[in-house]
Design an enzyme around this catalytic site. Structure first.
Site, PDB file in Angstrom:
ATOM      1  N   LYS A 274       0.919  -1.133   0.189  1.00 16.40           N
ATOM      2  CA  LYS A 274       0.027   0.177   0.075  1.00 16.40           C
ATOM      3  C   LYS A 274       0.878   1.269  -0.009  1.00 16.40           C
ATOM      4  O   LYS A 274       2.071   1.201   0.296  1.00 16.40           O
ATOM      5  CB  LYS A 274      -0.994   0.068   1.156  1.00 16.40           C
ATOM      6  CG  LYS A 274      -1.961  -1.162   1.385  1.00 16.40           C
ATOM      7  CD  LYS A 274      -3.136  -1.391   2.196  1.00 16.40           C
ATOM      8  CE  LYS A 274      -4.000  -2.446   2.450  1.00 16.40           C
ATOM      9  NZ  LYS A 274      -4.819  -2.075   3.310  1.00 16.40           N
TER      10      LYS A 274
ATOM     11  N   TYR B 138     -12.411  -3.629  -3.452  1.00 10.30           N
ATOM     12  CA  TYR B 138     -13.026  -3.406  -2.157  1.00 10.30           C
ATOM     13  C   TYR B 138     -14.604  -3.337  -2.068  1.00 10.30           C
ATOM     14  O   TYR B 138     -15.366  -2.770  -1.454  1.00 10.30           O
ATOM     15  CB  TYR B 138     -12.518  -2.382  -1.419  1.00 10.30           C
ATOM     16  CG  TYR B 138     -10.993  -2.359  -0.889  1.00 10.30           C
ATOM     17  CD1 TYR B 138     -10.720  -3.432  -0.470  1.00 10.30           C
ATOM     18  CD2 TYR B 138     -10.131  -1.384  -1.267  1.00 10.30           C
ATOM     19  CE1 TYR B 138      -9.260  -3.673   0.361  1.00 10.30           C
ATOM     20  CE2 TYR B 138      -9.002  -1.538  -0.755  1.00 10.30           C
ATOM     21  CZ  TYR B 138      -8.498  -2.579   0.059  1.00 10.30           C
ATOM     22  OH  TYR B 138      -6.931  -2.826   0.435  1.00 10.30           O
TER      23      TYR B 138
ATOM     24  N   PHE C 133     -16.507   4.415   6.207  1.00 14.19           N
ATOM     25  CA  PHE C 133     -14.763   4.787   5.836  1.00 14.19           C
ATOM     26  C   PHE C 133     -14.450   4.343   4.499  1.00 14.19           C
ATOM     27  O   PHE C 133     -13.270   4.775   4.353  1.00 14.19           O
ATOM     28  CB  PHE C 133     -13.989   3.993   7.035  1.00 14.19           C
ATOM     29  CG  PHE C 133     -14.608   2.488   6.963  1.00 14.19           C
ATOM     30  CD1 PHE C 133     -15.588   1.945   7.865  1.00 14.19           C
ATOM     31  CD2 PHE C 133     -14.055   1.717   6.255  1.00 14.19           C
ATOM     32  CE1 PHE C 133     -15.572   0.555   7.999  1.00 14.19           C
ATOM     33  CE2 PHE C 133     -14.274   0.301   6.246  1.00 14.19           C
ATOM     34  CZ  PHE C 133     -15.027  -0.401   7.068  1.00 14.19           C
TER      35      PHE C 133
ATOM     36  N   ARG D 170      -1.447 -14.657   4.207  1.00 10.97           N
ATOM     37  CA  ARG D 170      -2.298 -13.926   5.116  1.00 10.97           C
ATOM     38  C   ARG D 170      -1.893 -14.191   6.734  1.00 10.97           C
ATOM     39  O   ARG D 170      -1.956 -13.237   7.404  1.00 10.97           O
ATOM     40  CB  ARG D 170      -3.744 -14.576   5.111  1.00 10.97           C
ATOM     41  CG  ARG D 170      -4.496 -14.311   4.081  1.00 10.97           C
ATOM     42  CD  ARG D 170      -4.977 -13.026   3.933  1.00 10.97           C
ATOM     43  NE  ARG D 170      -6.218 -12.695   4.884  1.00 10.97           N
ATOM     44  CZ  ARG D 170      -6.975 -11.548   4.910  1.00 10.97           C
ATOM     45  NH1 ARG D 170      -6.681 -10.594   3.977  1.00 10.97           N
ATOM     46  NH2 ARG D 170      -7.778 -11.078   5.822  1.00 10.97           N
TER      47      ARG D 170
ATOM     48  N   THR E 271      -6.120  -7.609  10.342  1.00 13.72           N
ATOM     49  CA  THR E 271      -6.300  -6.339   9.601  1.00 13.72           C
ATOM     50  C   THR E 271      -5.733  -4.975  10.501  1.00 13.72           C
ATOM     51  O   THR E 271      -5.073  -4.097  10.025  1.00 13.72           O
ATOM     52  CB  THR E 271      -7.969  -6.116   9.491  1.00 13.72           C
ATOM     53  OG1 THR E 271      -8.073  -7.396   8.552  1.00 13.72           O
ATOM     54  CG2 THR E 271      -7.881  -4.981   8.182  1.00 13.72           C
TER      55      THR E 271
ATOM     56  N   ARG F  66       2.247  -6.704   9.718  1.00 13.90           N
ATOM     57  CA  ARG F  66       1.319  -5.653  10.033  1.00 13.90           C
ATOM     58  C   ARG F  66       1.967  -5.388  11.726  1.00 13.90           C
ATOM     59  O   ARG F  66       1.996  -4.338  12.061  1.00 13.90           O
ATOM     60  CB  ARG F  66      -0.107  -5.797   9.866  1.00 13.90           C
ATOM     61  CG  ARG F  66      -0.568  -5.916   8.575  1.00 13.90           C
ATOM     62  CD  ARG F  66      -2.054  -6.217   8.512  1.00 13.90           C
ATOM     63  NE  ARG F  66      -2.368  -6.070   7.121  1.00 13.90           N
ATOM     64  CZ  ARG F  66      -3.615  -6.652   6.557  1.00 13.90           C
ATOM     65  NH1 ARG F  66      -4.317  -7.578   7.448  1.00 13.90           N
ATOM     66  NH2 ARG F  66      -4.042  -6.193   5.567  1.00 13.90           N
TER      67      ARG F  66
ATOM     68  N   ASN G 190      -2.056  -0.047   6.863  1.00 13.03           N
ATOM     69  CA  ASN G 190      -1.747  -1.466   7.439  1.00 13.03           C
ATOM     70  C   ASN G 190      -0.734  -1.954   6.503  1.00 13.03           C
ATOM     71  O   ASN G 190      -0.953  -3.312   6.404  1.00 13.03           O
ATOM     72  CB  ASN G 190      -3.015  -2.102   7.989  1.00 13.03           C
ATOM     73  CG  ASN G 190      -3.759  -2.389   6.807  1.00 13.03           C
ATOM     74  OD1 ASN G 190      -3.829  -1.982   5.579  1.00 13.03           O
ATOM     75  ND2 ASN G 190      -4.938  -3.287   7.089  1.00 13.03           N
TER      76      ASN G 190
ATOM     77  N   HIS H 119      -2.318  -5.627   1.376  1.00  7.15           N
ATOM     78  CA  HIS H 119      -3.360  -6.267   1.093  1.00  7.15           C
ATOM     79  C   HIS H 119      -2.801  -7.814   0.561  1.00  7.15           C
ATOM     80  O   HIS H 119      -1.989  -7.578  -0.240  1.00  7.15           O
ATOM     81  CB  HIS H 119      -4.177  -5.737  -0.145  1.00  7.15           C
ATOM     82  CG  HIS H 119      -5.086  -6.681  -0.647  1.00  7.15           C
ATOM     83  ND1 HIS H 119      -6.620  -6.732   0.065  1.00  7.15           N
ATOM     84  CD2 HIS H 119      -4.948  -7.507  -1.758  1.00  7.15           C
ATOM     85  CE1 HIS H 119      -6.914  -8.070  -0.712  1.00  7.15           C
ATOM     86  NE2 HIS H 119      -6.206  -8.164  -1.860  1.00  7.15           N
TER      87      HIS H 119
ATOM     88  N   GLU I 259      -8.208 -11.424  -8.185  1.00  5.48           N
ATOM     89  CA  GLU I 259      -7.712 -10.486  -8.003  1.00  5.48           C
ATOM     90  C   GLU I 259      -6.391 -10.642  -8.926  1.00  5.48           C
ATOM     91  O   GLU I 259      -5.831  -9.541  -9.436  1.00  5.48           O
ATOM     92  CB  GLU I 259      -7.154 -10.465  -6.661  1.00  5.48           C
ATOM     93  CG  GLU I 259      -8.220 -10.093  -5.668  1.00  5.48           C
ATOM     94  CD  GLU I 259      -8.051 -10.159  -3.956  1.00  5.48           C
ATOM     95  OE1 GLU I 259      -6.735 -10.387  -3.709  1.00  5.48           O
ATOM     96  OE2 GLU I 259      -9.099  -9.894  -3.358  1.00  5.48           O
TER      97      GLU I 259
END
Ligand code: UDP
Ligand code: MG
Length: 156
Positions: free
Chosen positions: A10, A50, A58, A86, A92, A103, A113, A116, A127
């Protein structure tokens, strides 16, 4: 099962100079990088990516954050790679993510964070197609592969 999973490093990761730190963790884990590029995400692709959050209050904040800087898109391959990645990411909310996770070690934020990562085989497949064309994804052998897994895991 050999799997491919999509990750997005990110804007916070690019801006804070943590791209190498995260990539290094996946390399040391024995995962194989099979696709890699930098891009600026658009509102349209973020609303698709998303979709489960578009109606949340948000979401505008997530969208503007994810567009504020280029991101790195990558596909990593390995035995059970979707869950492996993951687990390496942690939960998250980075404030609750365990030390030792990406994270947990690198962020103290819920929204900023770091990363993804695809959360299921179905989403990983969608994806990968969302962000990469077939020509951008590489199928190649590494000599070290034979030492990365036991014989019964070498199905690819
Ligand atoms: N997010 C947020 N606040 C929330 C839920 C999600 O800022 O209450 C952001 C966060 O950056 C998260 C992303 O939206 O990584 C996608 O949410 P998801 O529930 O899919 O979490 P992930 O799969 O990234 O762990
Ligand atoms: Mg998610």
């Amino acid at each position: 099962m050999m799997q491919r999973t999509l990750i997005i490093l990110k804007p916070d990761t690019v801006q804070r100079g943590l791209v190498g730190e995260v990539v290094s963790r996946f390399e040391r884990k024995g995962l194989k990088l099979v696709a890699n590029k930098m891009t600026l995400l658009t509102g349209d692709i973020l609303k698709e990516h998303y979709a489960h959050l578009v109606d949340k209050p948000f979401f505008p904040g997530i969208e503007s954050f994810m567009k504020c800087s280029p991101v790195i898109l990558q596909i990593w391959e390995g035995f059970g790679a979707i869950d492996v990645v993951r687990t390496m990411c942690g939960v998250t909310n980075s404030r609750e993510a365990s030390p030792g996770t990406i994270r947990g070690d690198l962020s103290s934020s819920y929204g900023s964070n770091i990363i993804h990562a695809s959360d299921s085989p179905e989403n990983a497949e969608a994806e990968v197609k969302r962000f990469f064309s077939d020509e951008e994804v590489f199928d190649y052998k590494k000599v070290i592969d034979q030492y990365s897994y036991s014989d019964d895991e070498k199905t690819h």
